[in-house]
Design an enzyme around this catalytic site. Structure first.
Site, short mmCIF file in Angstrom:
data_model
loop_
_atom_site.label_atom_id
_atom_site.label_comp_id
_atom_site.label_asym_id
_atom_site.label_seq_id
_atom_site.Cartn_x
_atom_site.Cartn_y
_atom_site.Cartn_z
N CYS A 1 56.46 46.82 105.97
CA CYS A 1 56.45 48.26 106.20
C CYS A 1 57.83 48.89 105.95
CB CYS A 1 56.08 48.54 107.65
SG CYS A 1 54.61 47.68 108.18
N HIS B 1 51.20 9.22 92.43
CA HIS B 1 50.72 9.01 93.80
C HIS B 1 49.61 9.99 94.18
CE1 HIS B 1 53.83 6.07 94.43
NE2 HIS B 1 54.74 6.94 94.00
N GLU C 1 60.37 26.08 92.31
CA GLU C 1 60.64 27.50 92.12
C GLU C 1 59.83 28.06 90.94
OE1 GLU C 1 61.73 29.84 93.70
OE2 GLU C 1 62.35 31.37 92.29
N LYS D 1 57.13 31.09 91.27
CA LYS D 1 57.21 32.32 90.48
C LYS D 1 55.88 32.60 89.81
CE LYS D 1 59.92 33.99 91.76
NZ LYS D 1 60.88 33.49 92.67
N LYS E 1 58.38 42.30 99.97
CA LYS E 1 59.71 41.86 99.54
C LYS E 1 60.44 41.15 100.67
CE LYS E 1 63.28 41.33 96.96
NZ LYS E 1 63.21 40.17 96.06
N TRP F 1 52.12 47.86 105.84
CA TRP F 1 51.59 46.57 105.36
C TRP F 1 50.78 46.03 106.52
CZ3 TRP F 1 52.26 41.19 106.26
CH2 TRP F 1 51.95 40.35 105.18
N GLU G 1 53.03 33.59 92.42
CA GLU G 1 53.13 34.86 93.15
C GLU G 1 52.93 36.09 92.29
OE1 GLU G 1 56.73 35.64 95.38
OE2 GLU G 1 58.00 34.78 93.83
N ARG H 1 58.88 46.94 98.79
CA ARG H 1 58.78 46.05 99.95
C ARG H 1 57.36 45.55 100.16
NH1 ARG H 1 63.00 47.08 103.98
NH2 ARG H 1 61.52 46.42 105.55
N ASN I 1 57.80 49.87 112.38
CA ASN I 1 57.78 48.57 111.69
C ASN I 1 57.86 47.50 112.75
OD1 ASN I 1 57.94 49.97 109.33
ND2 ASN I 1 60.00 49.26 108.76
N GLY I 2 57.17 46.38 112.54
CA GLY I 2 57.24 45.27 113.50
C GLY I 2 55.90 45.07 114.19
C1 AGP Z 1 60.43 34.95 96.30
O1 AGP Z 1 60.02 35.20 95.03
C2 AGP Z 1 59.52 35.29 97.35
N1 AGP Z 1 58.95 36.55 97.24
C3 AGP Z 1 59.79 34.79 98.75
O2 AGP Z 1 59.48 33.44 98.71
C4 AGP Z 1 61.20 34.95 99.37
O3 AGP Z 1 62.11 34.17 98.68
C5 AGP Z 1 61.14 34.54 100.84
O4 AGP Z 1 60.27 35.39 101.53
C6 AGP Z 1 62.49 34.55 101.51
O5 AGP Z 1 63.07 35.82 101.47
P1 AGP Z 1 64.59 36.06 101.81
O6 AGP Z 1 65.39 35.35 100.76
O7 AGP Z 1 64.77 37.53 101.78
O8 AGP Z 1 64.83 35.46 103.16
#
Ligand code: AGP
Length: 610
Positions: A2, A506, A483, A487, A605, A76, A490, A27, A102-103
């Site tokens: 949010c 395995h 990683e 990517k 975000k 959100w 997501e 966000r 927010n929260g």
């Molecule tokens: C990365 O592409 C992601 N959207 C997510 O995994 C992110 O890295 C994770 O939520 C941690 O966020 P931060 O680095 O702001 O703590």
């Protein structure tokens, strides 16, 4: 997650709020709303809400909407579905007290029951709605007093902005676990959960801490704790400008941020390399040489991409500085009752500096006596402020949900720290100079990798209809495989798994078929032959191979169906050049599939809830 924006001043409030919400879109959100106050003979608030994107909200705004103060929110969903009724702002029964939040209010059920008994009728399923009703139950003509009284009942996390129709120009905000920042302008004031929402108008900000409450009008602000004790807070100046959060000719923020990496990496190391002594200078660590020499173990807390950076850092620290190191998933660590050894140094890695899992895990180990250093991007963020020292990575604002430039800057911080520690231990000056030269060459390596753009786009076109992918690497390239898979999943929603290539036999090898491409990361170090054998194992089972390898690697080139070459370098530095093709591959797959690259579904975000 949010987002909050509040404004009081002479400009067109509705426009400012809408623009602020647009800046907060990155966000992640599923509905939005604003409340704007008019100072007529009979002051009134106009509230407009909508599910979906900000454009939908904009369509619903009356032509003549205006006012001189107001608040806005992107939601959100956590408590209650994505509906207009659940979108913020929420009001009390009179409609005069309006709140965005927010929260998560953890005791909202108890408060609902308590308020219900007093005759309150709720209009939404949200936890937030208890807040305006609580404030109303204390309101006697002074919004601040009523908010302070209401806060005594709230358990959980919140960043709140609140207005009252009868108190024109006044906004009251409170923070506990969810960021809130005051923007100080000339004859105007802002309140936002994120600087990006107000940077177009002011670069003078005050970061609120947990437990703080702010009362603003267009030409004044007062900050107190929850017991009304006045606080004298510093006004900080942010150094980046509006251009840093615009697309600058790129189609998406993600593309822009991928291409910014040569510069962002250079910024992360700027002024931090002592070439003469072949070591690093990291002033923010707040640790003496003696204290650093006493570090016998490094532990790293993070989530998602930042965890992959931490894991890469742990491989490097062990290899180059001979310090045992381990990266921990923040969400697991906190509830594991972790053992905190006296000789361990902890890091918490977070782009946003607000990730709830990482923040709470950090606090937990700090409680147990750990010294925790932050590796953060967002200046003034909660983790940056609460950690015991650390390194800002200076990536500049990262807007796309998928983290790219922050990742390579986090890596840079670990390479610098490794150089520092290694030179205090076994690394000779000559070796240090070699390491330093390689580090300084990283921006150029990344630039070369970026030059493969068209080639990678063609490969993405060829494979993007596949339903499943495997990403495989060994040693320091294993976290890079993780990683790459993250990517891809997501932003393209294609299922992808990252594995250590050695682990294939395995279990995961059962997945291999002509429909499941494998993306291999092939170094030219001591693991080259092992990785080549793993490629052969996949090849023998009919699996298509995309290899990211070192130019001139004829063996890998001959085996792979498609090959992406990176320049030859010190193998410890391939994480930089090899992650870039994976970022581009994910980006082009998502583009090809018509995904919303910058705001993928279900994601936010910065993840400020557990
Ligand atoms: C990365 O592409 C992601 N959207 C997510 O995994 C992110 O890295 C994770 O939520 C941690 O966020 P931060 O680095 O702001 O703590």
């Amino acid at each position: 997650m949010c987002g909050i924006i509040g404004y009081t001043g002479p400009r067109k409030t509705a426009k400012i709020l809408l623009e602020g919400l647009r800046r907060l879109e990155y966000r992640g959100y599923d509905s939005a709303g604003i409340a704007v106050g008019r100072e007529n003979a009979e002051p009134r608030l106009e509230i407009i809400k909508s599910v979906g994107k900000i454009v939908e909200l904009a369509k619903k705004m009356p032509e003549d909407i205006d006012g001189s103060w107001g608040i806005g929110h992107t939601r959100w969903a956590t408590h209650g579905g994505v509906t207009e009724a659940n979108a913020h702002p929420h009001t009390d029964m009179s409609g005069k007290i309006v709140v965005v939040h927010n929260g998560i209010i953890e005791n909202h059920k108890t408060l609902r029951t308590m308020l219900g008994k007093k005759g309150v009728v709720f209009k939404s399923e949200t936890d937030t709605e208890v807040i305006p009703h609580l404030i109303a139950s204390y309101y006697e003509g002074d919004l601040l007093k009523a908010v302070l009284a209401a806060l005594q009942h709230l358990e959980g996390t919140y960043g709140i902005a609140c207005i009252h129709a009868n108190e024109p120009g006044r906004i009251v905000g409170a923070r506990n676990g969810s960021p809130l920042i005051v923007g100080v302008g000339n004859d105007e004031m802002f309140l936002a959960s994120d600087i990006t929402a107000m940077v177009a108008y002011t670069n003078r900000v005050i970061y609120l801490n947990d437990g703080e409450v702010v009362d603003i009008t267009r030409d004044s602000y007062t900050i107190t704790d929850r017991h009304s004790n006045m606080l004298d807070k510093q006004v900080d100046e942010i150094t980046w400008e509006l251009g840093a959060i615009e697309k600058s000719g790129f189609m998406h923020y993600m593309e822009k941020e991928i291409f910014e990496q040569p510069d962002s990496i250079a910024r992360a190391m700027s002024g931090r390399i002592d070439e003469e002594n072949a070591t690093a200078k990291l002033g923010g660590l707040n640790l003496s040489r003696r204290q650093l020499a006493d570090v016998h173990r490094v532990r790293i807390i993070a989530a998602g991409t930042s965890w992959h950076a931490g894991m890469t850092g742990s491989y490097l620290l062990e290899q180059a500085a001979r310090i045992p190191a381990q990266a921990e998933l923040a969400s697991e660590l906190r509830y594991r009752n972790p053992v905190v050894e006296n000789d361990s140094l902890w890091f918490v890695v977070s782009q946003s500096g607000e990730t709830a899992d990482s923040l709470y895990a950090m606090r937990e180990v700090q409680r147990k006596g750990a010294t925790v250093l932050g590796i953060c991007n967002v200046v003034g963020s909660t983790i940056a402020r609460e950690s015991d020292g650390g390194v800002y990575v200076h990536s500049g604002p990262e807007i796309a949900v998928a983290s790219t430039k922050a990742f390579t800057s986090q890596l840079t911080a670990f390479y610098l720290f490794t150089l520092l520690m290694a030179r205090m231990r076994d690394m000779s000056r000559e070796e240090g100079q070699k390491f330093t030269r390689s580090l300084l060459a990283v921006p150029e390596m990344v630039r070369d990798a970026l030059a493969q753009r068209d080639h990678i786009q063609a490969i993405a076109k060829k494979y993007c209809r596949a339903k499943d992918f495997l990403y495989l690497g060994r040693g320091i390239l294993y976290p890079i495989a993780l990683e790459g898979a993250l990517k891809l999943k997501e932003i393209s929603y294609i299922h992808a798994e990252g594995y250590s290539a050695g682990e294939m036999k395995h279990g995961p090898i059962a997945l291999i078929s002509p429909e499941v491409p494998s993306v291999f990361l092939v170094s030219d170090d001591y693991l080259h032959e092992k990785t080549i054998s793993n490629i052969r194992e996949i090849k023998a089972r009919g699996g298509p191979i995309i290899a990211v390898g070192v130019e001139g690697d004829t063996e890998a080139m001959a085996l792979a169906d498609d090959f992406i070459a990176v320049p030859k370098a010190d193998p410890r530095f391939y994480p930089f050049s090899m992650v870039v093709p994976l970022q581009l591959f994910a980006y082009f797959c998502a583009l090809e599939l018509g995904r919303d690259v910058d705001q993928p579904r279900n994601l936010a975000k910065s993840v400020t809830v557990e």
